[in-house]
Enzyme design. Structure first.
Site, PDB file in Angstrom:
ATOM      1  N   HIS A 122      53.742  39.298  45.014  1.00  0.00           N
ATOM      2  CA  HIS A 122      52.457  39.455  44.304  1.00  0.00           C
ATOM      3  C   HIS A 122      52.685  39.514  42.800  1.00  0.00           C
ATOM      4  CE1 HIS A 122      48.500  41.144  43.209  1.00  0.00           C
ATOM      5  NE2 HIS A 122      48.096  40.776  44.413  1.00  0.00           N
ATOM      6  N   ILE A 128      52.000  40.981  39.160  1.00  0.00           N
ATOM      7  CA  ILE A 128      50.818  41.806  38.911  1.00  0.00           C
ATOM      8  C   ILE A 128      50.749  42.883  39.985  1.00  0.00           C
ATOM      9  CG2 ILE A 128      48.294  41.838  38.802  1.00  0.00           C
ATOM     10  CD1 ILE A 128      48.356  38.969  37.854  1.00  0.00           C
ATOM     11  N   GLY A 131      45.691  45.527  43.206  1.00  0.00           N
ATOM     12  CA  GLY A 131      44.623  46.487  42.952  1.00  0.00           C
ATOM     13  C   GLY A 131      44.569  47.594  43.989  1.00  0.00           C
ATOM     14  N   VAL A 132      44.852  47.263  45.253  1.00  0.00           N
ATOM     15  CA  VAL A 132      44.795  48.283  46.304  1.00  0.00           C
ATOM     16  C   VAL A 132      45.857  49.357  46.084  1.00  0.00           C
ATOM     17  CG1 VAL A 132      43.749  46.794  48.042  1.00  0.00           C
ATOM     18  CG2 VAL A 132      46.236  46.815  47.785  1.00  0.00           C
ATOM     19  N   GLU A 136      45.473  53.329  45.550  1.00  0.00           N
ATOM     20  CA  GLU A 136      46.286  54.277  46.310  1.00  0.00           C
ATOM     21  C   GLU A 136      46.990  55.270  45.387  1.00  0.00           C
ATOM     22  OE1 GLU A 136      48.392  56.439  49.077  1.00  0.00           O
ATOM     23  OE2 GLU A 136      46.672  55.096  49.387  1.00  0.00           O
TER      24      GLU A 136
END
Length: 220
Positions: A122, A128, A131-132, A136
């Protein structure tokens, strides 16, 4: 230190006379000047001695860049965090707590490095932070607030229950320091429900924000 330099200028009498018909001769210096005529009247030269001050400028030494920016304070180090949160590698996403108000809020950091195990996928050509995982990490900071004795939390029964109004403002890349603030908005102890506001920053710029719901499953 100021330095003094002396200069000697020789002018013939003819040149002085020629100069006199056009414009006056001005002799100046920052400190002093003197005109001395030789005792021999038949001499056709005029000796001028001028003394000037040379100003030495001192440049203020600049502070090296590695000494300009102080480190974040440490309220809880990684060992203290591990005593509160049940997460372990590769899912412990809080490195240091830099501010903590019991039962109210916490500010913590996550040092994002190219060695994080999610970057190979990723993305291979543009690392990057997903986002998840930002969400978290922020939820774990919320857990540091809610798992403390002040609110009666427990690692055994406290869970991340939901998110709302989440916005991703800017990408977070390898080399960034993610600074996360989680603030308790509402806590219904009877039902074990906690509503929190979360904001994450990189270099003072907002990169992610949202509202978080935490729940204590064992509450009655």
């Amino acid at each position: 230190m100021a330095t003094t330099s002396n200069s000697v200028l020789f002018l013939s009498s003819d040149s002085l006379i020629h100069h006199h018909h056009h414009q006056p001769l001005h002799l100046s210096s920052s400190r002093s000047h003197s005109v001395s005529l030789p005792p021999n009247k038949r001499s056709n030269s005029l000796t001028l001695r001028c003394s000037t001050n040379g100003d030495s400028t001192s440049t203020e030494k600049e502070t090296p860049i590695e000494l300009k920016f102080p480190a974040f304070p440490t309220v809880m180090d990684i060992n203290q965090i591990r005593e509160i949160l049940p997460h372990r590698f590769p899912f412990l996403l809080v490195d240091r707590v830099i501010e903590y108000a019991p039962g109210v809020s916490a500010v913590a950091i996550n040092n994002v490095t190219i060695n994080d195990n999610f970057f190979p996928g990723h993305f291979p050509e543009r690392p990057i932070m997903p986002g998840v995982l930002m969400i978290e990490a922020m939820a774990q900071v919320g857990g540091i607030v809610m798992l403390q004795p002040e609110v009666g939390g427990s690692q055994d029964n406290f869970f991340f229950a939901g998110i709302d109004k989440v916005r991703f403002r800017k990408p977070v890349i390898a080399g960034d320091t993610l600074v996360m603030r989680m603030t308790l908005l509402k806590f219904q102890k009877r039902f074990g429900l906690a509503k929190m506001e979360g904001k994450a920053y990189v270099g003072g710029a907002l990169v992610c924000e949202g509202e978080f719901m935490m729940v204590s499953a064992g509450s009655s």
